[in-house]
Design an enzyme around this catalytic site. Structure first.
Site, PDB file in Angstrom:
ATOM      1  N   GLU A 198     -22.891   3.228   5.328  1.00 33.11           N
ATOM      2  CA  GLU A 198     -22.457   3.773   6.044  1.00 33.11           C
ATOM      3  C   GLU A 198     -24.412   4.109   6.574  1.00 33.11           C
ATOM      4  O   GLU A 198     -25.418   5.008   6.698  1.00 33.11           O
ATOM      5  CB  GLU A 198     -22.367   5.078   5.794  1.00 33.11           C
TER       6      GLU A 198
HETATM    7  C1  FAD Z   1     -19.191  -1.410  -1.381  1.00 31.52           C
HETATM    8  C2  FAD Z   1     -19.238  -1.812  -0.487  1.00 31.52           C
HETATM    9  C3  FAD Z   1     -18.667  -0.518   1.177  1.00 31.52           C
HETATM   10  C4  FAD Z   1     -18.719  -1.144   2.795  1.00 31.52           C
HETATM   11  N1  FAD Z   1     -17.751  -0.558   3.386  1.00 31.52           N
HETATM   12  C5  FAD Z   1     -17.811  -1.139   4.458  1.00 31.52           C
HETATM   13  C6  FAD Z   1     -17.724  -0.680   5.830  1.00 31.52           C
HETATM   14  O1  FAD Z   1     -16.218   0.065   5.675  1.00 31.52           O
HETATM   15  N2  FAD Z   1     -17.631  -1.165   7.209  1.00 31.52           N
HETATM   16  C7  FAD Z   1     -18.741  -1.736   7.494  1.00 31.52           C
HETATM   17  O2  FAD Z   1     -18.943  -1.991   8.304  1.00 31.52           O
HETATM   18  N3  FAD Z   1     -20.200  -2.076   6.198  1.00 31.52           N
HETATM   19  C8  FAD Z   1     -19.253  -1.446   5.420  1.00 31.52           C
HETATM   20  N4  FAD Z   1     -20.826  -2.363   4.080  1.00 31.52           N
HETATM   21  C9  FAD Z   1     -21.947  -2.414   4.382  1.00 31.52           C
HETATM   22  C10 FAD Z   1     -22.952  -1.554   4.425  1.00 31.52           C
HETATM   23  O3  FAD Z   1     -23.159  -0.719   5.410  1.00 31.52           O
HETATM   24  C11 FAD Z   1     -23.966  -2.380   4.420  1.00 31.52           C
HETATM   25  O4  FAD Z   1     -24.440  -3.184   3.275  1.00 31.52           O
HETATM   26  C12 FAD Z   1     -25.517  -1.459   4.665  1.00 31.52           C
HETATM   27  O5  FAD Z   1     -25.300  -0.989   5.844  1.00 31.52           O
HETATM   28  C13 FAD Z   1     -26.538  -2.192   4.471  1.00 31.52           C
HETATM   29  O6  FAD Z   1     -26.435  -3.873   5.269  1.00 31.52           O
HETATM   30  P1  FAD Z   1     -27.073  -5.698   4.483  1.00 31.52           P
HETATM   31  O7  FAD Z   1     -26.131  -5.089   3.166  1.00 31.52           O
HETATM   32  O8  FAD Z   1     -26.971  -6.043   5.834  1.00 31.52           O
HETATM   33  O9  FAD Z   1     -29.361  -4.702   3.376  1.00 31.52           O
HETATM   34  P2  FAD Z   1     -29.983  -5.089   4.960  1.00 31.52           P
HETATM   35  O10 FAD Z   1     -30.013  -5.117   6.322  1.00 31.52           O
HETATM   36  O11 FAD Z   1     -29.953  -6.912   4.856  1.00 31.52           O
HETATM   37  O12 FAD Z   1     -30.985  -3.373   4.216  1.00 31.52           O
HETATM   38  C14 FAD Z   1     -31.513  -4.147   3.032  1.00 31.52           C
HETATM   39  C15 FAD Z   1     -33.224  -3.486   2.786  1.00 31.52           C
HETATM   40  O13 FAD Z   1     -33.931  -3.568   3.865  1.00 31.52           O
HETATM   41  C16 FAD Z   1     -33.792  -2.206   4.066  1.00 31.52           C
HETATM   42  N5  FAD Z   1     -34.409  -2.669   5.870  1.00 31.52           N
HETATM   43  C17 FAD Z   1     -33.124  -3.222   6.864  1.00 31.52           C
HETATM   44  N6  FAD Z   1     -33.899  -2.616   7.874  1.00 31.52           N
HETATM   45  C18 FAD Z   1     -34.387  -1.543   7.901  1.00 31.52           C
HETATM   46  C19 FAD Z   1     -35.736  -1.765   8.812  1.00 31.52           C
HETATM   47  N7  FAD Z   1     -35.598  -1.481  10.146  1.00 31.52           N
HETATM   48  N8  FAD Z   1     -36.799  -0.546   8.195  1.00 31.52           N
HETATM   49  C20 FAD Z   1     -37.182  -0.614   7.060  1.00 31.52           C
HETATM   50  N9  FAD Z   1     -35.779  -0.941   6.019  1.00 31.52           N
HETATM   51  C21 FAD Z   1     -35.083  -1.459   6.338  1.00 31.52           C
HETATM   52  C22 FAD Z   1     -32.612  -1.889   3.895  1.00 31.52           C
HETATM   53  O14 FAD Z   1     -32.696   0.060   3.617  1.00 31.52           O
HETATM   54  C23 FAD Z   1     -32.242  -2.288   2.794  1.00 31.52           C
HETATM   55  O15 FAD Z   1     -33.223  -2.002   1.899  1.00 31.52           O
HETATM   56  C24 FAD Z   1     -19.954  -2.848   2.883  1.00 31.52           C
HETATM   57  C25 FAD Z   1     -20.426  -2.094   1.966  1.00 31.52           C
HETATM   58  C26 FAD Z   1     -20.377  -2.183   0.825  1.00 31.52           C
HETATM   59  C27 FAD Z   1     -21.393  -2.497  -0.907  1.00 31.52           C
END
Ligand code: FAD
Length: 599
Positions: free
Chosen positions: A443
């Site tokens: 989220e």
């Molecule tokens: C168990 C589980 C359930 C989930 N359920 C859903 C779901 O139902 N629907 C759905 O759509 N998604 C879902 N997700 C996905 C989840 O919402 C994402 O994993 C999350 O939003 C982070 O995205 P990412 O993993 O690509 O990390 P990234 O976006 O790659 O982020 C990696 C790191 O970089 C940081 N970062 C990224 N951008 C910036 C910025 N601009 N400034 C500063 N820091 C930054 C982040 O805070 C994080 O620490 C789920 C994930 C898991 C593991």
């Protein structure tokens, strides 16, 4: 084995004695939400959580979900428990009566969520997502979509998902690649791969309603070109007025993740291959539509931190009472046994008080914010609606990030109180830390919440949103300036509030010159705002407890504990505000001092 009892006394104290939630019954459409009705609903929710969901928490974690050729099975007992859940009407608490809902306050639903999450976070996520999908369709869908899908999401026979994430696209939704092509008959063909989709496939419901972000052919780049589509797993069939799932649509689950926690919740990869879908809201305005779901979900995820924290605290407390190790200086030496209960040791007390103060303060923060969700949608005065909406907008990232941080910290402390027995699987405590961990990530990560707070919410309307928190704290401190009884609480609060005001001014000034100053300060600012707001709520709780003590039927021990825990918060937790303020004042310099390749 863990145990769980819903914290009804504490919830009632917050709702009735601190927040005066009974006033919601005076709002149009919420006449039924009298304190008596709310209490009766909470009693039933507590029973369901304790007796139906909770017994499956540890077994669900151990067994996990399974995947076989597109079919996903949840752990043994989950389908029956979900059937009991929907038979009790728990998916329709806030839904509109015209779609079969009960039309009760959002606040009440958040409390129900807390109980269900404590009892079984993995299972409770399914109705949580349906609730968000219901509200997104209700707010942005056309009449036909509403008529077909809302009654099914309300009665829980169909469940909802939110499909945002793709392999190359997480926090940055501008990178979405999924495509939507008009089919010429008002529908669209949706293609793309979505990953990490919670409850994207399962065996709990008749069918699944996916809300999918995708791009139309003429979409502008970035988030301004994202639209939201409703894509059902089965195409609906109208059987003479009754809707049922028909032929399979072009969406399949190609796998589920093996992961750290919430093993009973399937995290799915979904491949959409020219699946039929319908636009929800205006073209290219999908972010707006999805934010209806995400804001609701962000508060709900904050509640997850609270729910898991409550379970961890209850079990740490029970263990600390029963486990005997060491002698306390001047200790009990009462019964000839070789050691005192560990609850007598100051370090264990420190941990239990920290857990209790953070948890009960976090609960007040969550329900105070949730109360304003109802005021924002139902108050007859447009100015009050706007003010409540501003407060919810400001505090949503704080509730999400601060409470999920606390949930994880509390689960971690619960392990420490258990010693080695907390680290092994049998006691069920380590599961809580594994389950709580994801809430800081999904989220929108907590880092993204902090950016939302500082980058968007602080500056909005020249600080208009912030006034919804600053004004009541200011007024509270002014009201109690000459109250010597309140001084041990208001003194530390005034000091921390002063630091928050200074930090706010500093960020506003420096961010104008260099936005990276604000982004580097964002985490500390969110923590500072969370700490101070909870401090103010603790002061209010302590005064409410004092006012109630001595009254008819008052639980003197409970109320006395409130005052003492408030004092602990002011003396041992609120001072963390100084460290966050100092980090903000230090600026971005040392944060960004190393070049990326110098690490
Ligand atoms: C168990 C589980 C359930 C989930 N359920 C859903 C779901 O139902 N629907 C759905 O759509 N998604 C879902 N997700 C996905 C989840 O919402 C994402 O994993 C999350 O939003 C982070 O995205 P990412 O993993 O690509 O990390 P990234 O976006 O790659 O982020 C990696 C790191 O970089 C940081 N970062 C990224 N951008 C910036 C910025 N601009 N400034 C500063 N820091 C930054 C982040 O805070 C994080 O620490 C789920 C994930 C898991 C593991």
């Amino acid at each position: 084995m863990t145990t769980y009892r819903a914290p009804l006394d504490d919830v009632r104290f917050v709702l009735h004695d601190v927040l005066d939630a009974g006033r919601l019954a005076g709002l149009a459409g919420l006449q039924d939400a009298t304190p008596d009705v709310v209490d009766a609903v909470l009693d039933q929710a507590a029973r369901l959580a304790e007796t139906v969901l909770f017994p499956l928490n540890q077994t669900g974690d151990a067994e996990g979900c399974t995947y076989d050729n597109g079919v996903v099975r949840t752990p043994a007992g989950f389908p029956q428990a979900y059937a009991t859940y929907i038979a009790g009407g728990w998916t329709s608490v806030t839904a509109d009566p015209c779609y079969g809902g009960q039309g009760l306050p959002a606040l009440l639903n958040f409390v129900v969520d807390e109980f269900m999450t404590s009892a079984n976070m993995a299972l409770a996520m399914v109705p949580g997502l349906s609730h968000g999908a219901y509200h997104a369709i209700a707010a942005h869908g056309d009449d036909a979509l509403k008529a077909t899908y809302l009654p099914k999401l309300a009665d829980g026979t169909w469940t909802g998902t939110m499909c945002l994430t793709e392999p190359q696209c997480g926090s940055d939704l501008g990178l979405i690649r999924s495509k939507a092509v008009p089919a010429g008959d008002g529908s669209f063909r949706i293609s793309g791969t979505k990953i990490f989709i919670t409850a994207g496939e399962h065996d709990l419901a008749e069918t699944i309603v996916h809300l999918v972000l995708a791009r139309l052919p003429d979409a502008p780049p970035g988030t301004r070109g994202v639209s939201m589509f409703l894509v059902p797993k089965h195409l609906p069939v109208d059987d003479g007025g009754a809707t049922r799932p028909g032929a399979r649509n072009g969406v399949v689950c190609t796998g589920i993740e093996t992961k750290m926690g919430i093993h009973g919740s399937p995290t799915c990869t979904l491949v959409f291959d020219e699946a039929t879908g319908w636009l929800v809201g205006a073209p290219h305005k999908g972010m707006r539509a999805m934010f209806t779901m995400m804001n609701d979900a962000r508060l709900a995820v904050g509640i997850q931190g609270l729910g898991v924290g409550e379970l961890a605290y209850q079990n740490a407390l029970a263990y600390a009472r029963e486990r005997r190790q060491g002698r306390v200086p001047g200790g009990r030496a009462d019964d000839g046994v070789a050691a005192d209960p560990i609850i007598d040791h100051a370090d264990i007390r420190r941990m239990l008080m920290t857990m209790k103060a953070q948890l009960e303060g976090g609960r007040a923060l969550a329900y105070w914010t949730a109360l304003h969700v109802d005021l924002a949608s139902r108050h007859p005065d447009p100015a009050r609606r706007r003010a409540a909406d501003d407060l919810v907008a400001l505090m949503t990232p704080v509730v999400k990030a601060h409470l999920t941080d606390l949930g994880q910290d509390i689960a971690d402390l619960a392990i420490q109180v258990h010693g080695g027995y907390g680290y092994i699987r049998e006691t069920g405590i380590e599961q809580l830390l594994r389950d709580a961990r994801i809430a800081r990530i999904y989220e929108g990560t907590n880092g993204i919440q902090a950016l939302d707070l500082v980058g968007r919410k602080l500056g909005e309307g020249a600080g208009r949103l912030l006034r919804q928190v600053f004004h009541p704290i200011d007024a509270f401190l002014a009201d109690h300036r000459d109250d010597p009884v309140a001084a041990p609480l208001t003194g530390p609060l005034a000091k921390a509030f002063g630091r928050l005001q200074l930090a706010t001014g500093l960020i506003a000034r420096t961010a104008l010159k260099d936005p990276s100053e604000a982004t580097a300060a964002a985490h500390d600012y969110l923590k500072l705002l969370g700490l101070v707001t909870v401090g103010w709520l603790w002061a209010r709780m302590a005064l409410a407890a004092r006012a109630k003590a001595g009254g008819p039927g008052a639980d003197a021990r409970f109320l006395d504990a409130k005052v003492k825990t408030a004092t602990f918060y002011m003396q041992h937790i609120l001072p963390q505000a100084a460290a966050h303020a100092a980090a903000i004042a230090a600026g971005a310099g040392s944060v960004m001092a190393l070049d990326a390749d110098a690490f």
